[in-house]
Design a protein around this motif. Structure first.
Motif, PDB file in Angstrom:
ATOM      1  N   MET A 250       0.832  -1.209   0.000  1.00  0.00           N
ATOM      2  CA  MET A 250       0.000   0.000   0.000  1.00  0.00           C
ATOM      3  C   MET A 250       0.863   1.255   0.000  1.00  0.00           C
ATOM      4  O   MET A 250       0.538   2.240  -0.653  1.00  0.00           O
ATOM      5  N   MET A 251       1.989   1.198   0.703  1.00  0.00           N
ATOM      6  CA  MET A 251       2.900   2.336   0.753  1.00  0.00           C
ATOM      7  C   MET A 251       3.561   2.558  -0.615  1.00  0.00           C
ATOM      8  O   MET A 251       3.678   3.675  -1.094  1.00  0.00           O
TER       9      MET A 251
ATOM     10  N   ARG B 292       1.002   3.698  -3.716  1.00  0.00           N
ATOM     11  CA  ARG B 292       0.258   4.976  -3.655  1.00  0.00           C
ATOM     12  C   ARG B 292       0.846   6.005  -4.540  1.00  0.00           C
ATOM     13  O   ARG B 292       1.833   6.168  -4.985  1.00  0.00           O
TER      14      ARG B 292
END
Length: 87
Positions: free
Chosen positions: A83-84, A87
């Motif tokens: 997710m990091m 993004r």
């Protein structure tokens, strides 16, 4: 995100396989089935890591509990990383 969804499903499948492996170990007749051999082939190396570290307490093998816990942490870390990065 598709990659996170796929990672989630892979961890779910492996968790179910671990659960089946542990339950199947209580039924000796299942050990020789092709299905359990398939499950064992993929889960025993992972469970073996914890069995080498955590000795059984009498007839109780607590290593699967730690293996489930570690798998949950690993899943969380991988999904957080993805997710990091995505993004």
């Amino acid at each position: 995100m598709l990659i996170i969804y796929l990672v989630d499903k892979l961890f779910l499948v492996f968790t179910i396989m671990l659960f089946v492996r542990i339950l199947g170990s209580w039924i000796p007749e299942l050990q020789s089935s092709r299905f359990m051999q398939f499950i064992s082939f993929y889960t025993d190396p992972y469970l073996g890591l914890f069995r080498r570290i955590i000795p059984p307490l009498g007839m109780f093998d607590l290593s699967p509990i730690v293996a489930f816990f570690a798998l949950g942490i690993l899943e969380h870390l991988i999904k957080a990383f993805l997710m990091m990065v995505l993004r």
